[in-house]
Design a protein around this motif. Sequence first.
Motif, PDB file in Angstrom:
ATOM      1  N   ASP A  68      50.922   4.626  12.744  1.00 25.55           N
ATOM      2  CA  ASP A  68      51.756   3.520  13.207  1.00 25.55           C
ATOM      3  C   ASP A  68      53.072   4.016  13.796  1.00 25.55           C
ATOM      4  O   ASP A  68      54.138   3.741  13.278  1.00 25.55           O
ATOM      5  CB  ASP A  68      52.033   2.577  12.028  1.00 25.55           C
ATOM      6  CG  ASP A  68      52.765   1.332  12.487  1.00 25.55           C
ATOM      7  OD1 ASP A  68      52.600   0.941  13.650  1.00 25.55           O
ATOM      8  OD2 ASP A  68      53.489   0.755  11.660  1.00 25.55           O
ATOM      9  N   TYR A 125      56.854   0.085   6.555  1.00 25.58           N
ATOM     10  CA  TYR A 125      55.720  -0.317   7.373  1.00 25.58           C
ATOM     11  C   TYR A 125      55.690   0.340   8.755  1.00 25.58           C
ATOM     12  O   TYR A 125      54.770   0.093   9.532  1.00 25.58           O
ATOM     13  CB  TYR A 125      55.710  -1.840   7.551  1.00 25.58           C
ATOM     14  CG  TYR A 125      55.593  -2.586   6.233  1.00 25.58           C
ATOM     15  CD1 TYR A 125      54.393  -2.593   5.514  1.00 25.58           C
ATOM     16  CD2 TYR A 125      56.688  -3.271   5.706  1.00 25.58           C
ATOM     17  CE1 TYR A 125      54.298  -3.275   4.310  1.00 25.58           C
ATOM     18  CE2 TYR A 125      56.590  -3.953   4.494  1.00 25.58           C
ATOM     19  CZ  TYR A 125      55.396  -3.950   3.804  1.00 25.58           C
ATOM     20  OH  TYR A 125      55.298  -4.617   2.615  1.00 25.58           O
ATOM     21  N   ARG A 185      56.954   0.469  14.911  1.00 24.46           N
ATOM     22  CA  ARG A 185      56.368   0.005  16.168  1.00 24.46           C
ATOM     23  C   ARG A 185      56.290  -1.518  16.260  1.00 24.46           C
ATOM     24  O   ARG A 185      56.741  -2.115  17.253  1.00 24.46           O
ATOM     25  CB  ARG A 185      54.971   0.619  16.319  1.00 24.46           C
ATOM     26  CG  ARG A 185      54.258   0.242  17.598  1.00 24.46           C
ATOM     27  CD  ARG A 185      53.042   1.144  17.797  1.00 24.46           C
ATOM     28  NE  ARG A 185      52.278   0.733  18.963  1.00 24.46           N
ATOM     29  CZ  ARG A 185      51.161   0.036  18.900  1.00 24.46           C
ATOM     30  NH1 ARG A 185      50.681  -0.341  17.743  1.00 24.46           N
ATOM     31  NH2 ARG A 185      50.520  -0.302  20.010  1.00 24.46           N
ATOM     32  N   TRP A 186      55.737  -2.157  15.238  1.00 26.12           N
ATOM     33  CA  TRP A 186      55.556  -3.608  15.331  1.00 26.12           C
ATOM     34  C   TRP A 186      56.867  -4.366  15.246  1.00 26.12           C
ATOM     35  O   TRP A 186      57.011  -5.442  15.831  1.00 26.12           O
ATOM     36  CB  TRP A 186      54.578  -4.080  14.263  1.00 26.12           C
ATOM     37  CG  TRP A 186      53.170  -3.698  14.600  1.00 26.12           C
ATOM     38  CD1 TRP A 186      52.408  -2.717  14.036  1.00 26.12           C
ATOM     39  CD2 TRP A 186      52.374  -4.275  15.640  1.00 26.12           C
ATOM     40  NE1 TRP A 186      51.188  -2.645  14.649  1.00 26.12           N
ATOM     41  CE2 TRP A 186      51.134  -3.592  15.635  1.00 26.12           C
ATOM     42  CE3 TRP A 186      52.586  -5.284  16.572  1.00 26.12           C
ATOM     43  CZ2 TRP A 186      50.120  -3.899  16.527  1.00 26.12           C
ATOM     44  CZ3 TRP A 186      51.568  -5.595  17.457  1.00 26.12           C
ATOM     45  CH2 TRP A 186      50.357  -4.907  17.432  1.00 26.12           C
ATOM     46  N   ILE A 191      58.169  -4.304  18.775  1.00 22.31           N
ATOM     47  CA  ILE A 191      57.386  -5.229  19.599  1.00 22.31           C
ATOM     48  C   ILE A 191      57.825  -6.663  19.353  1.00 22.31           C
ATOM     49  O   ILE A 191      58.047  -7.445  20.295  1.00 22.31           O
ATOM     50  CB  ILE A 191      55.881  -5.070  19.313  1.00 22.31           C
ATOM     51  CG1 ILE A 191      55.386  -3.710  19.806  1.00 22.31           C
ATOM     52  CG2 ILE A 191      55.083  -6.187  19.971  1.00 22.31           C
ATOM     53  CD1 ILE A 191      53.952  -3.413  19.425  1.00 22.31           C
ATOM     54  N   ILE A 192      57.979  -7.033  18.077  1.00 22.80           N
ATOM     55  CA  ILE A 192      58.430  -8.388  17.732  1.00 22.80           C
ATOM     56  C   ILE A 192      59.807  -8.664  18.317  1.00 22.80           C
ATOM     57  O   ILE A 192      60.086  -9.760  18.821  1.00 22.80           O
ATOM     58  CB  ILE A 192      58.444  -8.560  16.198  1.00 22.80           C
ATOM     59  CG1 ILE A 192      57.012  -8.563  15.650  1.00 22.80           C
ATOM     60  CG2 ILE A 192      59.172  -9.839  15.796  1.00 22.80           C
ATOM     61  CD1 ILE A 192      56.941  -8.511  14.140  1.00 22.80           C
ATOM     62  N   VAL A 232      53.963  -0.686  23.497  1.00 20.82           N
ATOM     63  CA  VAL A 232      52.576  -0.862  23.039  1.00 20.82           C
ATOM     64  C   VAL A 232      51.580   0.018  23.788  1.00 20.82           C
ATOM     65  O   VAL A 232      50.437   0.156  23.362  1.00 20.82           O
ATOM     66  CB  VAL A 232      52.131  -2.337  23.195  1.00 20.82           C
ATOM     67  CG1 VAL A 232      53.042  -3.242  22.399  1.00 20.82           C
ATOM     68  CG2 VAL A 232      52.104  -2.772  24.667  1.00 20.82           C
TER      69      VAL A 232
END
Length: 359
Positions: A134, A228, A231-232, A235-236, A355
């Motif tokens: 991740d 966690y 990356r996410w 993106i969020i 992404v």
Amino acid sequence: MLGLLALTGANVMLCFGTTVPILLIGRLLQGMAAAVVWAVGFAMAPETAGPENAGEALGWVSLGINFGALVGPTAGGVVFAKAGYYAVFAMTFALLGLDVVLRAAMIERKVALKTLGKEEEDEGPERADRDEIDPLVRRPDTEAPSGKQGASKAHPLPMLLFLQLPRFVSALWGIMVLSTMITAFDSALPLYVHDIFGWESLGSGLLFLSTCCSSFLEPFLGRLADRYGTRWLVIIAFAGMVAPYILLRLVTDDTVGDKAFLVALLAVIGICWSIGMTPLNAEVSRIVVEVERRSPGIYGERGALAQAFGLTNMAFAAGSIVGPLWGGFMKENIGWGNMTTSIGLLSAMTVIPTVSPAC
């Protein structure tokens, strides 16, 4: 320490300078010294907290910066009004003196571990596996040197090595875009709310509180990045700012509804900005650690975190230059609505390198 002493000297020049050249030199020296303190401060946080807690540590650093930016102008204005010009500089000298004392009393992580007879703790295979699964931007296996069992030859200029890594470049781009997006309001928003709502400097200044309050979430967001991955969250952040920036074009009338709508949109933008900034800084720290793990000794004995965060400082400064120019130029030439839409589209475009597996 040298940066703080140079910063003190610059403030002395600004305090007692009476000619334009002295004031310009003092301001230039102040900016250069502040850049040194900024980069070293960001580097010290993850180095002290360790790679596994870098995000949370950087979140606290970001909180301190935003809190200072929020309180500083207010305190300066009150002290200037009540006690005069020199009292403002007396306050800055007191803070610099306190900082020098704290820096002198601080024990660096490597020195403390050496004194205690301990080795640097490894992050463990579980964390390493998660970093591979991740990352902020997926990368090919050949992105960083694979290294050998022994120590690698120290790279003469690690910052050039960083600029060859797509992940690092992507993080720099994200930081520059975030800086551009938030500083674009510095020139455009006060003018717009003055034209629409008739607000003066106090009203527009208080309006910025809606974007600053989210900074209190940054330590928590940093902990999420540690647990966690980054990356996410990034993106969020960028995806979440697209709609609010575009919807700002609907704020056109001097009504309570439009004022509330503007504050709500700015609050969402502030939250998304915080969600993006702390994980991006944590990603920079993580990249430095990963390259060192793959090629031990490649940075030499002193490491390269300060150089890495020096590059992030440059990226943030570049955005701080582009943002006000973008905001002011766009508002004057194509209007408020098109200006905010263009920033929203920039945010949408920044999702792509975040992404893309090719980056």
